[in-house]
Every structure is written in structure tokens, then in C-alpha cells.
Scaffold this motif. Sequence first.
Motif, PDB file in Angstrom:
ATOM      1  N   GLN A  11       0.830  -1.205   0.000  1.00 54.65           N
ATOM      2  CA  GLN A  11       0.000   0.000   0.000  1.00 54.65           C
ATOM      3  C   GLN A  11       0.865   1.256   0.000  1.00 54.65           C
ATOM      4  O   GLN A  11       0.570   2.226  -0.696  1.00 54.65           O
ATOM      5  CB  GLN A  11      -0.960   0.001   1.196  1.00 54.65           C
ATOM      6  N   LEU A  12       1.926   1.240   0.767  1.00 57.51           N
ATOM      7  CA  LEU A  12       2.838   2.376   0.817  1.00 57.51           C
ATOM      8  C   LEU A  12       3.441   2.644  -0.565  1.00 57.51           C
ATOM      9  O   LEU A  12       3.509   3.790  -1.017  1.00 57.51           O
ATOM     10  CB  LEU A  12       3.934   2.120   1.851  1.00 57.51           C
ATOM     11  N   LEU A  15       0.876   4.334  -2.746  1.00 54.33           N
ATOM     12  CA  LEU A  15       0.701   5.747  -2.395  1.00 54.33           C
ATOM     13  C   LEU A  15       1.874   6.609  -2.866  1.00 54.33           C
ATOM     14  O   LEU A  15       1.680   7.745  -3.284  1.00 54.33           O
ATOM     15  CB  LEU A  15       0.529   5.893  -0.877  1.00 54.33           C
ATOM     16  N   ASN A 147      -4.433   0.570   5.242  1.00 53.95           N
ATOM     17  CA  ASN A 147      -4.454   1.918   4.668  1.00 53.95           C
ATOM     18  C   ASN A 147      -4.115   2.978   5.701  1.00 53.95           C
ATOM     19  O   ASN A 147      -3.418   3.953   5.380  1.00 53.95           O
ATOM     20  CB  ASN A 147      -5.828   2.226   4.059  1.00 53.95           C
ATOM     21  N   ASP A 148      -4.599   2.824   6.921  1.00 54.61           N
ATOM     22  CA  ASP A 148      -4.320   3.813   7.966  1.00 54.61           C
ATOM     23  C   ASP A 148      -2.838   3.834   8.333  1.00 54.61           C
ATOM     24  O   ASP A 148      -2.253   4.901   8.544  1.00 54.61           O
ATOM     25  CB  ASP A 148      -5.170   3.537   9.209  1.00 54.61           C
ATOM     26  N   ALA A 150      -0.321   2.853   6.357  1.00 55.66           N
ATOM     27  CA  ALA A 150       0.407   3.422   5.209  1.00 55.66           C
ATOM     28  C   ALA A 150       0.236   4.936   5.143  1.00 55.66           C
ATOM     29  O   ALA A 150       1.202   5.663   4.882  1.00 55.66           O
ATOM     30  CB  ALA A 150      -0.056   2.762   3.912  1.00 55.66           C
ATOM     31  N   ASP A 151      -0.969   5.418   5.407  1.00 48.86           N
ATOM     32  CA  ASP A 151      -1.200   6.874   5.409  1.00 48.86           C
ATOM     33  C   ASP A 151      -0.357   7.564   6.475  1.00 48.86           C
ATOM     34  O   ASP A 151       0.203   8.644   6.239  1.00 48.86           O
ATOM     35  CB  ASP A 151      -2.682   7.186   5.649  1.00 48.86           C
ATOM     36  N   GLU A 152      -0.248   6.966   7.647  1.00 51.55           N
ATOM     37  CA  GLU A 152       0.582   7.539   8.709  1.00 51.55           C
ATOM     38  C   GLU A 152       2.037   7.623   8.274  1.00 51.55           C
ATOM     39  O   GLU A 152       2.710   8.641   8.496  1.00 51.55           O
ATOM     40  CB  GLU A 152       0.475   6.725  10.003  1.00 51.55           C
ATOM     41  N   VAL A 154       3.263   7.780   5.204  1.00 51.49           N
ATOM     42  CA  VAL A 154       3.402   8.821   4.182  1.00 51.49           C
ATOM     43  C   VAL A 154       3.445  10.199   4.851  1.00 51.49           C
ATOM     44  O   VAL A 154       4.312  11.027   4.527  1.00 51.49           O
ATOM     45  CB  VAL A 154       2.274   8.749   3.136  1.00 51.49           C
ATOM     46  N   ALA A 155       2.534  10.435   5.764  1.00 48.20           N
ATOM     47  CA  ALA A 155       2.497  11.736   6.449  1.00 48.20           C
ATOM     48  C   ALA A 155       3.795  12.000   7.208  1.00 48.20           C
ATOM     49  O   ALA A 155       4.326  13.121   7.168  1.00 48.20           O
ATOM     50  CB  ALA A 155       1.296  11.800   7.393  1.00 48.20           C
ATOM     51  N   GLU A 158       6.604  12.760   4.730  1.00 46.51           N
ATOM     52  CA  GLU A 158       6.473  14.106   4.172  1.00 46.51           C
ATOM     53  C   GLU A 158       6.922  15.162   5.173  1.00 46.51           C
ATOM     54  O   GLU A 158       7.360  16.243   4.782  1.00 46.51           O
ATOM     55  CB  GLU A 158       5.040  14.349   3.730  1.00 46.51           C
TER      56      GLU A 158
END
Length: 160
Positions: A11-12, A15, A147-148, A150-152, A154-155, A158
Motif C-alpha cells: 500500500q505504501l 501511495l 491503509n491507515d 500506510a497513510d501515517e 506517508v504523512a 512528508e
Amino acid sequence: MGAGKSAVGKQLARLLKLEFIDSDSEIERRTGVDIPFIFEKEGEAGFRKRESAVIADLTERNNLVLATGGGVIGDPENRRRLGSRGQVVYLTASIEQQLTRTSRGRERPLLKDGEPRDVLTRLMEVREPLYTELADMVVETDKRRVNDVADEIVARLEAL
């Protein structure tokens, strides 16, 4: 083991629009046999030798999300290569969560060497300090959606 490295890594990579490679899958691709077969024929030492060769190759590549087997951290040269070539994300999971996740699906050769809870506890005692020392970030995966997690990541990447 059972922290979600492959699922989160895939997933990462999606993204981040990068290639995803799982080192265990790469070992299987290169050898033409599965990990349990390698353990059966060559033992853990033989598998670790193959694993180190794959890590040496893959860490020379760019634009890649690499999911490694949990035991990769035991080799100092693997740690050096991983730490010098990119961001290391340590996905953590409780023993309870690992037991749940490893009870399904593929065979795990290291869990054949005793009671799974005892094996996972022993592995965590050895590996956790190594991962904690090497990791650029530590992310908890217990009872979280892929997903949660992977989203963490990415954030947090960044924000670096």
C-alpha cells in the motif's frame, strides 16, 4: 513476524508511486522454491545467507519500498545496508496480534521450533532493540487497517 510488512509495504508503494519488493518473495523467485523448503534443505543459516545476498542487491536500487523478513535485522551488514540506503520503518505488533496474524496463511518455519507464543516472544526480545536502534520511525500496527498505517507513514515521511 506478523506485523504487516508486506501488506503495508504494498500500500505504501502504491501511495508513493514506487516499486514494491518483498525480500522473501524475491528469494523464492530467485531460487524457484518457497522459504519453508529452503529452511528444510539448508537450515536457517542457509536461508540467512541467501537473504543477505538479496538485501545487498535490493539496497543498491532506488525508488523502491522494500519489505524484509523479520530476521534480516540480525545481520550487522544487513543493518548497515538498510540504514544507509533509505528510511527504515519498524512496524510493531503485540505478541497477541502476531499470533492472530501468523495463525492464518503461509507456513512460518521459525514457528515450528516450539510454542508459537514462546518463539515470538523470544524473537521480539532479540530483534526489537536492533529495530528500534536502526529505525527512522516506529509505527504500531495492532488492530489498525493497512491503509491507515500506510497513510501515517506517508504523512511522517512528508514531514521529514
